[in-house]
Design a protein around this motif. Structure first.
Motif, mmCIF file in Angstrom:
data_model
loop_
_atom_site.group_PDB
_atom_site.id
_atom_site.type_symbol
_atom_site.label_atom_id
_atom_site.label_comp_id
_atom_site.label_asym_id
_atom_site.label_seq_id
_atom_site.Cartn_x
_atom_site.Cartn_y
_atom_site.Cartn_z
ATOM 1 N N GLN A 167 0.709 -1.210 -0.023
ATOM 2 C CA GLN A 167 0.091 0.073 -0.120
ATOM 3 C C GLN A 167 0.749 1.234 0.067
ATOM 4 O OE1 GLN A 167 -3.188 -0.575 -0.481
ATOM 5 N NE2 GLN A 167 -2.745 -2.909 -0.432
ATOM 6 N N ASP A 168 2.068 1.233 0.439
ATOM 7 C CA ASP A 168 2.969 2.463 0.542
ATOM 8 C C ASP A 168 4.475 1.927 0.365
ATOM 9 O OD1 ASP A 168 3.907 4.915 1.072
ATOM 10 O OD2 ASP A 168 3.630 4.803 3.350
ATOM 11 N N PRO A 169 4.785 1.537 -0.929
ATOM 12 C CA PRO A 169 6.075 0.938 -1.126
ATOM 13 C C PRO A 169 7.328 1.852 -0.664
ATOM 14 C CG PRO A 169 4.693 0.538 -2.889
ATOM 15 C CD PRO A 169 3.929 1.483 -2.098
ATOM 16 N N PRO A 170 8.085 1.670 -0.039
ATOM 17 C CA PRO A 170 9.276 2.326 0.145
ATOM 18 C C PRO A 170 10.098 2.601 -1.092
ATOM 19 C CG PRO A 170 9.205 0.875 1.938
ATOM 20 C CD PRO A 170 8.287 0.294 0.971
ATOM 21 N N ARG A 171 10.412 3.895 -1.500
ATOM 22 C CA ARG A 171 10.913 4.125 -2.615
ATOM 23 C C ARG A 171 12.534 4.897 -2.570
ATOM 24 N NH1 ARG A 171 10.349 1.555 -7.013
ATOM 25 N NH2 ARG A 171 10.352 3.643 -8.273
ATOM 26 N N PHE A 172 12.946 4.919 -1.377
ATOM 27 C CA PHE A 172 14.174 5.564 -1.339
ATOM 28 C C PHE A 172 15.144 5.408 -2.354
ATOM 29 C CE2 PHE A 172 18.579 5.141 0.482
ATOM 30 C CZ PHE A 172 18.930 6.335 0.452
ATOM 31 N N LEU A 173 15.628 4.241 -2.644
ATOM 32 C CA LEU A 173 16.733 3.864 -3.731
ATOM 33 C C LEU A 173 16.335 4.339 -4.876
ATOM 34 C CD1 LEU A 173 17.724 0.173 -2.467
ATOM 35 C CD2 LEU A 173 18.580 2.107 -2.172
#
Length: 270
Positions: A167-173
């Motif tokens: 629902q809220d994928p971490p996209r830092f990279l």
């Protein structure tokens, strides 16, 4: 860029240095050290020095009378780097913001920055500061990661962590380390900052690790991706690491693993 993208604190510096550095940073640090040393500089400023991988590679290549100022925005990383380096009277360690450098105009022969420009909130301002502190004829040497699809492990970890947080994928990279890869944009930003002689080389290397688990731990626990994961659910950090390890192993096999990495290396003057 999220504010958490710039936070390298807690246990991150140790994981970053012991796992991320040999995984993806060492080869490019050696390349940068060779490029900077080839100019025979008497004074060098390093910005966004991180855990000191470039510092350790470059210091032995500089002359005995060289002045080497090493800076980072994050004091915990700078402290870690200084502790790793050992005594060297040529090196001055100083916390500093690359966008507001506390140095006089025309102070350095070379400014170098390994994989830091992607974190600058205003890259043109950061480049203009580098140009301001360079002596006439000086060079600004830096590198940035190419798009995430050209960097196998980072891409696979991002996919795996997205499964844990659909629902809220971490996209830092993808957002920050691999978010500044368009060479036309890089040239434009450098030109706006006043640089006229701009050379960009795209370099591919091979990332190696003893296991998929090492790679997953490096990315999930040794970068600000950890901050993103823990902000969603701190109890899921191990699960995200496990899922990343499983995906990498499925793509690269059990035991030691290899993956493509790619970056742009830039030398700017004028």
């Amino acid at each position: 860029m999220a504010e958490s993208d710039k936070v390298f604190a807690g246990s991150i510096p140790k994981f970053y240095d012991t796992l991320m550095v040999p995984l993806i940073f060492q080869a490019y640090a050696d390349d940068m050290a060779a490029r900077v040393a080839a100019f025979s500089p008497k004074s060098v400023l390093e910005t966004a020095a991180g855990s000191g991988v470039v510092t350790r590679a470059l210091a032995p290549r500089l002359g005995a009378d060289a002045r080497y100022v090493v800076t980072d925005l994050n004091q915990p990383m700078l402290d870690y780097a200084a502790g790793r380096q050992g005594a060297d009277s040529r090196i001055q360690w100083q916390q500093a913001d690359a966008l507001h450098l506390p140095f006089e105009n025309a102070s350095f022969d070379v400014v170098c920055c390994q994989f830091g420009a992607m974190f600058f909130p205003d890259r043109v301002a950061g480049y203009a500061e580098a140009r301001r502190v360079l002596k006439p004829g000086g060079r600004f040497v830096f590198n940035v990661w190419d798009r995430i699809e050209e960097n196998a492990f980072a891409d696979e970890v991002t996919q795996a962590v997205a499964v844990v947080f659909p629902q809220d994928p971490p996209r830092f990279l993808a957002r920050t380390p691999h978010g500044y890869h368009d060479t036309a944009v890089i040239r434009r930003d450098l030109s706006q900052a006043g640089f006229s002689d701009i050379k960009i080389e795209t370099r591919a290397e091979v990332s190696r690790a003893p296991s998929a688990r090492d790679v997953a731990t490096a990315y999930c626990q040794g970068t600000p991706l950890r901050n993103e994961i823990e902000s969603r659910d701190a109890g899921f950090l191990q699960l995200a690491t496990d899922r990343s390890a499983q995906m990498i192993a499925s793509r690269h096999g059990e035991g030691s693993v290899e993956g493509r990495i790619q970056a742009h290396v830039i030398v700017a003057a004028g």
